[in-house]
Design a protein around this motif. Structure first.
Motif, PDB file in Angstrom:
ATOM      1  N   THR A   1     -34.950  30.498  16.754  1.00  0.00           N
ATOM      2  CA  THR A   1     -33.689  29.800  16.469  1.00  0.00           C
ATOM      3  C   THR A   1     -32.938  30.493  15.339  1.00  0.00           C
ATOM      4  O   THR A   1     -31.729  30.730  15.428  1.00  0.00           O
ATOM      5  N   ALA A   2     -33.651  30.837  14.260  1.00  0.00           N
ATOM      6  CA  ALA A   2     -33.028  31.511  13.123  1.00  0.00           C
ATOM      7  C   ALA A   2     -32.477  32.876  13.512  1.00  0.00           C
ATOM      8  O   ALA A   2     -31.378  33.261  13.091  1.00  0.00           O
ATOM      9  N   LEU A   3     -33.228  33.607  14.329  1.00  0.00           N
ATOM     10  CA  LEU A   3     -32.774  34.925  14.778  1.00  0.00           C
ATOM     11  C   LEU A   3     -31.463  34.813  15.548  1.00  0.00           C
ATOM     12  O   LEU A   3     -30.517  35.571  15.295  1.00  0.00           O
ATOM     13  N   LEU A   4     -31.379  33.858  16.463  1.00  0.00           N
ATOM     14  CA  LEU A   4     -30.177  33.706  17.280  1.00  0.00           C
ATOM     15  C   LEU A   4     -29.014  33.091  16.489  1.00  0.00           C
ATOM     16  O   LEU A   4     -27.858  33.295  16.836  1.00  0.00           O
ATOM     17  N   ALA A   5     -29.339  32.348  15.436  1.00  0.00           N
ATOM     18  CA  ALA A   5     -28.299  31.751  14.590  1.00  0.00           C
ATOM     19  C   ALA A   5     -27.883  32.684  13.458  1.00  0.00           C
ATOM     20  O   ALA A   5     -27.105  32.301  12.588  1.00  0.00           O
ATOM     21  N   GLU A   6     -28.423  33.908  13.469  1.00  0.00           N
ATOM     22  CA  GLU A   6     -28.111  34.925  12.454  1.00  0.00           C
ATOM     23  C   GLU A   6     -28.472  34.445  11.045  1.00  0.00           C
ATOM     24  O   GLU A   6     -27.717  34.635  10.089  1.00  0.00           O
ATOM     25  N   GLY A   7     -29.643  33.812  10.942  1.00  0.00           N
ATOM     26  CA  GLY A   7     -30.077  33.286   9.656  1.00  0.00           C
ATOM     27  C   GLY A   7     -31.328  33.963   9.136  1.00  0.00           C
ATOM     28  O   GLY A   7     -32.028  34.670   9.862  1.00  0.00           O
ATOM     29  N   HIS A   8     -31.597  33.748   7.852  1.00  0.00           N
ATOM     30  CA  HIS A   8     -32.795  34.270   7.201  1.00  0.00           C
ATOM     31  C   HIS A   8     -33.814  33.139   7.045  1.00  0.00           C
ATOM     32  O   HIS A   8     -33.453  31.957   7.017  1.00  0.00           O
ATOM     33  N   VAL A   9     -35.091  33.507   6.906  1.00  0.00           N
ATOM     34  CA  VAL A   9     -36.154  32.504   6.871  1.00  0.00           C
ATOM     35  C   VAL A   9     -37.073  32.743   5.687  1.00  0.00           C
ATOM     36  O   VAL A   9     -37.467  33.881   5.411  1.00  0.00           O
ATOM     37  N   LEU A  10     -37.421  31.655   5.003  1.00  0.00           N
ATOM     38  CA  LEU A  10     -38.418  31.677   3.940  1.00  0.00           C
ATOM     39  C   LEU A  10     -39.669  30.987   4.454  1.00  0.00           C
ATOM     40  O   LEU A  10     -39.644  29.802   4.809  1.00  0.00           O
TER      41      LEU A  10
END
Length: 327
Positions: free
Chosen positions: A45-54
């Motif tokens: 989901t984060a990859l497709l939403a162009e987001g970073h993850v902690l």
């Protein structure tokens, strides 16, 4: 009353190929990672939403290997940076080097110039190095000697940190935490999963990464990210998101509520979450599913409630239950 299985919903967007690609990535991750299916969902989901993850968890719960496996399952460039107390910004961003042949300074790019970057133990680097990531995470570019160097899409930072160890660590600034789309907490596995982990390790004949094959190209990821932006969000759901965020700001248990960036993060993440589930429209359940990983690191609990052992996850869950779900 019999359930009618003949009803079909025609999707405005063609998400079939995306669903197949997501299923392939999950299959690859499942070759190594036992359980933790919700983590795979959130990472995609984060990859497709162009987001970073902690990723946060105690040592040994597969934070680093999970990040490596995700990158291995994609046809993308990958780099890893181990953060340490003596790490300098130039070690991450790159530095200008004098070229004797041309008598000019040339910028040598650092490990941050990649598609997926694993920042291991991000809270071990001092504030100066942490600040070097601000522009990178928000604007997808590095400015060096007055020159802007854009970063290639897709671009994603996967950072890990250990919540237990405090010696030799630096608390991440709130402004930096706010730039992570998700904070995912990885817990210990249950007994059944623990047995499966040990069994697989006992039967392992090769390295874990060697079991993974890549299945999704850079171009396809960017194409899917474009599809996500077209997912429908009805006005009453936009208001629902706003009400959840507003409740974090008015909650007596929270010293600091979520910012407008959090509202946008909930919107983007819920659209991506809907898409990977084959829908071109967002439901209230999508919003509730991603609310905790989006919000838990963006709010600060009052000292009194923190001393009582109340967590941000509990407070966010209470808020989700108190806000009326739109019909």
């Amino acid at each position: 009353m019999e359930e009618n299985n003949d009803i079909e919903f025609s999707s405005r967007l063609n998400l079939e190929e995306l669903k197949i690609s997501v299923a392939q990535i999950k299959t690859e991750l499942a070759k190594v990672i036992v359980g933790q299916k919700h983590i795979a969902n959130l990472l995609i989901t984060a990859l497709l939403a162009e987001g970073h993850v902690l990723l946060e968890g105690v040592p040994g719960v597969a934070k680093t290997i999970t990040a490596k496996l995700l990158a291995k399952s994609l046809e993308v460039d990958f780099s890893r940076v181990q953060f340490t107390p003596d790490l300098m910004p130039s070690d991450v961003l790159g530095t200008s080097i004098f070229n004797l042949k041309t008598s000019n300074f040339e910028f040598k790019k650092g490990p941050i110039f990649s598609n997926i970057i694993l920042v291991d133990e991000i809270n071990r680097a001092p504030a100066k190095t942490q600040a070097a990531l601000f522009e990178v995470m928000e604007e997808r570019q590095v400015t060096m000697d007055g020159v802007k160097y854009p970063l290639e899409a897709p671009y994603m930072i996967l950072a890990t940190q250990n919540p237990i160890e405090q010696e030799g660590t630096y608390r991440l600034p709130e402004a930096q935490l706010d730039r992570f789309l998700f904070k995912i907490t990885i817990d210990y596995p249950n007994l059944e999963d623990e047995v499966e982990i040990i069994t697989r390790e006992h039967q392992l004949k090769t390295t874990k990464l060697a079991q993974i094959t890549n299945s999704l190209s850079k171009e396809k990821i960017v194409q899917y990210q474009g599809l996500i932006s077209q997912v429908i969000v009805e006005p009453h759901l936009i208001k629902y998101i706003a009400e959840i965020i507003l409740n974090t700001r008015n909650n007596p248990f929270l010293y600091l509520g979520a910012s407008p960036r959090a509202s946008i993060a909930v919107l983007k993440a819920s659209k991506a979450f809907a898409a990977i589930n084959g829908r071109d429209f967002v439901t209230p359940e999508d919003i509730k599913q991603i609310a905790i990983p989006v919000l838990q690191h963006r709010v600060i609990i009052t000292p009194e409630r923190e001393m009582e052992g109340i967590t941000s996850v509990q407070i966010i869950n209470d808020i989700l239950q108190s806000v009326d779900i739109p019909k």
